[in-house]
Design a protein around this motif. Structure first.
Motif, PDB file in Angstrom:
ATOM      1  N   UNK A 332      39.664  37.648  50.457  1.00  0.00           N
ATOM      2  CA  UNK A 332      38.535  38.268  49.854  1.00  0.00           C
ATOM      3  C   UNK A 332      38.985  39.893  49.556  1.00  0.00           C
ATOM      4  N   UNK A 333      38.150  40.042  48.655  1.00  0.00           N
ATOM      5  CA  UNK A 333      38.398  41.692  48.464  1.00  0.00           C
ATOM      6  C   UNK A 333      36.968  42.340  47.975  1.00  0.00           C
ATOM      7  N   UNK A 334      36.679  43.628  48.237  1.00  0.00           N
ATOM      8  CA  UNK A 334      35.454  44.340  47.990  1.00  0.00           C
ATOM      9  C   UNK A 334      34.992  43.971  46.497  1.00  0.00           C
ATOM     10  N   UNK A 335      33.751  43.634  46.451  1.00  0.00           N
ATOM     11  CA  UNK A 335      33.312  43.317  45.046  1.00  0.00           C
ATOM     12  C   UNK A 335      33.289  44.509  43.923  1.00  0.00           C
ATOM     13  N   UNK A 336      33.478  45.687  44.352  1.00  0.00           N
ATOM     14  CA  UNK A 336      33.730  46.827  43.372  1.00  0.00           C
ATOM     15  C   UNK A 336      35.211  46.681  43.082  1.00  0.00           C
ATOM     16  N   UNK A 337      36.062  46.108  43.636  1.00  0.00           N
ATOM     17  CA  UNK A 337      37.377  46.065  43.413  1.00  0.00           C
ATOM     18  C   UNK A 337      37.830  44.899  42.312  1.00  0.00           C
ATOM     19  N   UNK A 363      37.808  34.241  40.450  1.00  0.00           N
ATOM     20  CA  UNK A 363      37.246  34.519  41.812  1.00  0.00           C
ATOM     21  C   UNK A 363      36.278  33.356  42.160  1.00  0.00           C
ATOM     22  N   UNK A 364      35.841  33.285  43.341  1.00  0.00           N
ATOM     23  CA  UNK A 364      34.695  32.187  43.808  1.00  0.00           C
ATOM     24  C   UNK A 364      33.566  32.621  44.012  1.00  0.00           C
ATOM     25  N   UNK A 365      32.839  32.509  45.372  1.00  0.00           N
ATOM     26  CA  UNK A 365      31.608  32.832  45.624  1.00  0.00           C
ATOM     27  C   UNK A 365      31.665  34.345  45.822  1.00  0.00           C
ATOM     28  N   UNK A 366      30.602  34.995  45.749  1.00  0.00           N
ATOM     29  CA  UNK A 366      30.212  36.549  45.805  1.00  0.00           C
ATOM     30  C   UNK A 366      29.443  36.371  47.423  1.00  0.00           C
ATOM     31  N   UNK A 367      29.958  36.952  48.512  1.00  0.00           N
ATOM     32  CA  UNK A 367      29.334  37.156  49.644  1.00  0.00           C
ATOM     33  C   UNK A 367      29.219  38.389  50.068  1.00  0.00           C
ATOM     34  N   UNK A 368      27.978  38.854  49.821  1.00  0.00           N
ATOM     35  CA  UNK A 368      27.306  40.292  50.093  1.00  0.00           C
ATOM     36  C   UNK A 368      28.298  41.195  49.093  1.00  0.00           C
ATOM     37  N   UNK A 369      29.045  42.144  49.877  1.00  0.00           N
ATOM     38  CA  UNK A 369      29.595  43.140  49.100  1.00  0.00           C
ATOM     39  C   UNK A 369      31.104  42.590  48.887  1.00  0.00           C
ATOM     40  N   UNK A 370      31.416  41.418  49.407  1.00  0.00           N
ATOM     41  CA  UNK A 370      32.817  40.901  49.014  1.00  0.00           C
ATOM     42  C   UNK A 370      32.678  39.763  48.114  1.00  0.00           C
ATOM     43  N   UNK A 371      34.057  39.460  47.587  1.00  0.00           N
ATOM     44  CA  UNK A 371      34.077  38.382  46.616  1.00  0.00           C
ATOM     45  C   UNK A 371      35.508  37.562  47.067  1.00  0.00           C
ATOM     46  N   UNK A 372      35.303  36.353  46.922  1.00  0.00           N
ATOM     47  CA  UNK A 372      36.517  35.659  47.229  1.00  0.00           C
ATOM     48  C   UNK A 372      37.477  35.424  46.045  1.00  0.00           C
ATOM     49  N   UNK A 383      44.853  46.896  46.394  1.00  0.00           N
ATOM     50  CA  UNK A 383      44.040  47.084  45.128  1.00  0.00           C
ATOM     51  C   UNK A 383      43.433  48.276  45.028  1.00  0.00           C
ATOM     52  N   UNK A 384      42.853  48.671  43.960  1.00  0.00           N
ATOM     53  CA  UNK A 384      42.071  49.722  43.753  1.00  0.00           C
ATOM     54  C   UNK A 384      40.499  49.095  43.968  1.00  0.00           C
ATOM     55  N   UNK A 385      39.578  49.773  44.949  1.00  0.00           N
ATOM     56  CA  UNK A 385      38.370  49.286  45.270  1.00  0.00           C
ATOM     57  C   UNK A 385      37.280  49.933  44.468  1.00  0.00           C
ATOM     58  N   UNK A 386      37.702  51.170  43.829  1.00  0.00           N
ATOM     59  CA  UNK A 386      36.699  51.955  43.234  1.00  0.00           C
ATOM     60  C   UNK A 386      37.103  52.603  41.886  1.00  0.00           C
ATOM     61  N   UNK A 387      36.329  52.840  40.935  1.00  0.00           N
ATOM     62  CA  UNK A 387      36.840  53.499  39.654  1.00  0.00           C
ATOM     63  C   UNK A 387      37.420  52.378  38.661  1.00  0.00           C
ATOM     64  N   UNK A 388      37.137  51.196  38.963  1.00  0.00           N
ATOM     65  CA  UNK A 388      37.827  50.252  38.078  1.00  0.00           C
ATOM     66  C   UNK A 388      37.559  50.288  36.725  1.00  0.00           C
ATOM     67  N   UNK A 389      36.327  50.693  36.246  1.00  0.00           N
ATOM     68  CA  UNK A 389      35.952  50.815  34.826  1.00  0.00           C
ATOM     69  C   UNK A 389      36.690  51.964  34.213  1.00  0.00           C
ATOM     70  N   UNK A 390      37.028  52.990  34.676  1.00  0.00           N
ATOM     71  CA  UNK A 390      37.683  53.939  34.255  1.00  0.00           C
ATOM     72  C   UNK A 390      39.154  53.667  33.889  1.00  0.00           C
ATOM     73  N   UNK A 391      39.664  52.808  34.955  1.00  0.00           N
ATOM     74  CA  UNK A 391      41.162  52.290  34.925  1.00  0.00           C
ATOM     75  C   UNK A 391      41.347  51.385  33.503  1.00  0.00           C
ATOM     76  N   UNK A 392      39.951  50.405  33.584  1.00  0.00           N
ATOM     77  CA  UNK A 392      40.390  49.638  32.442  1.00  0.00           C
ATOM     78  C   UNK A 392      40.227  50.387  31.256  1.00  0.00           C
TER      79      UNK A 392
END
Length: 524
Positions: A332-337, A363-372, A383-392
Motif C-alpha cells: 500500500x501507498x498513500x492515496x495522495x502518492x 492499483x487495486x482497492x482504495x482503503x481510506x487514505x491508502x491505495x493497494x 515515493x513522493x506522497x504530495x505535490x504529484x500534480x506539480x511533478x506531473x
C-alpha cells in the motif's frame, strides 16, 4: 466471318478495354487514402487524409492525430525547488488490510427460529388466552383450549384399559394380564401421538374422568406474528393456528453491489448501525451470500446473523451495514502518492539527490487514505506522497522540450555551460491570453552583457485530461537588440499557469537555460 472482319472486331475490343482500364484507374486514384500533393519546393510528398498543416501555437503535437498519453521523463530538482512545491516522500510497505464495504440493509426474521402451532386432531376451540398479534408468549404457556370428540374417545379408551388392567391383575395371571397391559400402553401411545403432554396423561389417571377441554401450550418463547385461533372456531390438523417468532436473533440482509461481492465470504465480520440508536453498533457475521442478483439494482443480498438484545432491531427496519473484508497482506501507498494521468496511474519514485522517476503503476482497492498497489512498485520503494500534480507537469514539460525547441543542426555531443545571469520579463506583466512581448537581459558572471547568442523561450501547459484539455505550447525566437538585450513576441492561446523555459544557444550548443512558472490572465 472473314479474317479482315475478325481483326477489326479485335481492335475495337482492345480499345474499349484500354478505355475502361484508364477510367477505373482514374477513379481509384481520386479516392486513394494517400493523395499526392506538391510542395512549394516542387517535391512530391505523400500525406494521409488526416494530415494537418504544422503550426507553432496549437494544442498537442501539430502533425499528428494520435491521442497517446504524454511521455513522462525523469525529473531533477534542486532541494530549494522541492521545498517550494511542497514535495514530501513516504515508503511503500506491506500491511494487513481490511476492506470496509458499506451497504444499505434491512432487518428480517430468522426463519430458523420460527415455530408453528397446530393440533393433531380436529375439534372446536373453546377459550383463547393468546389473543393478539405480536403478543409475547413463553414456552409452555397455555394458548387456548379445545374440545375434540376424537380426543375424548381416546381418553375414555385409556381409562377403560386402565380399569380392565386393574381387574385382570387382581384375579388372573399370565396371558390375560399381559393383554391388559398392552391395551393400556396402546391407549397411552395414541394420546402421545395427539401431542398430549405427559402432565395431562397423569392428570387423566388421577382424575379418572375424560376431560372435555384440553389446553394447548406454546412450543417456544417469542412473539406471535400470525394468529388464526378464534373462539368457537372449528379446526383441522392442517390449520395453522399460530406462528411464533423468536427475535432474540435476527437476519440482516445487506444489498452489496455485484462488483464488490467477490471480496466477501461467509464468516466475515459485519457491523450494523441504525438511525434510531445513534452511536450504537450491533455485531454479527456473514452467514450466506445469496446466489441471486437483483436485475434492477445489480446488487446481491448478503445475509448476516446478528444477536438482538432487548429486541432493538425490529423486522423491516432499514439499517446501515459495514462489512470488514480481510484482504491479507497488501502493498500500500498513500492515496495522495498516486496520480491519475489520463488513463494511467503514476507514482514518482524518489531516487535521491532530487532525482524523481515517474513510474506507471496498477492499483487495486482504495482503503481510506491508502491505495493497494498491484504492479509497478515493491516494498521499500520511496515515493513522493504530495505535490504529484506539480511533478506531473514538470515531467511532461521536460519530456516535451525536445520536440518544441528549435532544431539544432550538428550539435556537439558535449555541450558547454557558461556562467550567465538570465533576467526574463513580459509586457504586460503578468502576461495575458493573446499576444505578449518578451524581454531578455543576458549578463555574464562579470556583469558584462552577453552578445552573439540565439535565445528562445518555450511556453508549455501540460494536458489536463480531467477537464478535457490537451497540452499547449508556444515557442518564441528572440532578436538581439544589442548590449545583451533580446526581444520577441509570443501568442498564448489561454490563461493559466505556464511552464516557461529560456534556452540560450551559442552556435549549436546550449550554454544556459532557466525554468520558471508564470500565471497568465484571460481565462482558459
Amino acid at each position: 466471318m472473314t479474317g479482315r472482319t475478325l481483326k477489326s472486331a479485335f481492335a475495337v475490343s482492345v480499345v474499349l478495354c484500354i478505355g475502361m482500364a484508364s477510367t477505373l484507374g482514374y477513379i481509384l486514384w481520386q479516392h486513394s487514402d494517400f493523395a499526392v500533393m506538391k510542395t512549394d519546393a516542387g517535391t512530391v510528398v505523400a500525406r494521409g487524409p488526416e494530415a494537418q498543416p504544422e503550426t507553432v501555437n496549437t494544442r498537442g503535437p501539430a502533425s499528428s492525430a494520435k491521442t497517446d498519453e504524454p511521455v513522462l521523463s525523469p525529473i531533477q530538482l534542486s532541494p530549494q525547488r522541492m521545498q517550494e512545491i511542497g514535495v514530501t516522500t513516504t515508503v511503500a510497505e506491506m500491511k494487513d488490510m481490511n476492506d470496509e464495504l458499506q451497504a444499505p440493509g434491512s432487518v428480517a426474521i430468522d426463519e430458523q427460529r420460527l415455530s408453528y402451532v397446530q393440533t393433531r386432531f380436529p375439534g372446536w376451540i373453546k377459550s383463547v388466552f393468546a389473543n393478539a398479534t405480536y403478543q409475547y408468549v413463553k414456552k409452555g404457556q397455555k394458548l387456548f383450549t379445545i374440545y375434540s370428540p376424537d380426543l375424548v374417545s381416546t381418553e375414555q379408551e385409556y381409562l377403560l384399559a386402565k380399569k380392565n388392567q386393574v381387574a385382570v391383575s387382581e384375579h388372573m395371571h399370565g396371558t390375560p394380564a399381559e393383554e391388559g397391559n398392552w391395551l393400556l400402553q396402546a391407549a397411552a401411545e395414541r394420546l402421545r401421538r395427539y401431542d398430549i403432554p405427559e402432565a395431562e396423561i397423569e392428570q387423566l389417571e388421577k382424575g379418572g374422568t375424560a376431560s372435555h377441554e384440553i389446553g394447548v401450550e406454546s412450543p417456544a418463547s417469542g412473539y406471535i406474528i400470525e394468529r388464526n385461533a378464534m373462539p368457537n372456531a372449528y379446526v383441522q390438523p392442517e390449520t395453522k393456528l399460530y406462528t411464533i417468532a423468536d427475535l432474540s436473533t435476527v437476519w440482516i440482509y445487506a444489498n452489496v453491489p455485484q462488483a464488490d461481492v467477490g471480496r466477501l465470504k461467509p464468516g466475515d465480520l459485519g457491523r450494523v448501525s441504525v438511525d434510531a440508536y445513534p452511536g450504537r453498533q450491533f455485531n454479527g457475521r456473514i452467514d450466506q451470500i445469496l446466489p441471486d442478483v437483483d436485475a434492477t439494482t445489480r446488487t446481491v443480498r448478503v445475509r448476516l446473523v446478528m444477536s438482538n438484545p432487548g429486541i432493538l432491531l425490529k423486522p423491516g427496519m432499514y439499517v446501515n451495514v459495514d462489512i470488514a473484508a480481510p484482504l491479507g497482506r497488501q502493498l500500500v501507498i498513500p492515496a495522495s502518492g498516486m496520480l491519475q494521468s489520463g488513463t494511467r496511474q503514476i507514482a514518482f519514485l524518489d531516487k535521491g539527490q532530487g532525482s524523481l522517476e515517474p513510474r506507471e503503476i496498477e492499483t487495486g482497492a482504495r482503503l481510506g487514505d491508502s491505495v493497494v498497489v498491484l504492479k509497478g512498485l515493491k516494498a521499500g520503494d520511496r515515493i513522493v506522497s504530495s505535490a504529484s500534480f506539480l511533478l506531473d507537469s514538470e515531467a511532461q514539460l521536460q519530456s516535451s522540450m525536445s520536440g518544441y525547441l528549435p532544431q539544432q543542426q550538428n550539435a556537439s555531443p558535449q555541450q558547454s555551460t557558461e556562467q550567465m545571469h538570465i533576467d526574463f520579463s513580459t509586457d504586460p506583466n503578468p502576461p495575458h491570453k493573446g499576444s505578449n512581448k518578451l524581454h531578455l537581459k543576458l549578463t555574464g558572471a562579470d556583469g558584462k552583457p552577453i552578445v552573439s547568442v540565439q535565445p528562445s523561450v518555450t511556453f508549455f501547459m501540460p494536458a489536463m485530461p480531467a477537464m478535457g484539455m490537451a497540452a499547449e505550447h508556444a515557442v518564441a525566437m528572440l532578436t538581439d537588440k544589442g548590449n545583451g538585450d533580446y526581444q520577441g513576441t509570443v501568442q498564448l492561446d489561454s490563461g493559466g499557469t505556464w511552464q516557461v523555459t529560456v534556452t540560450v544557444l551559442r552556435g549549436t550548443n546550449t550554454v544556459a537555460a532557466k525554468q520558471l512558472s508564470i500565471s497568465a490572465t484571460g481565462g482558459m
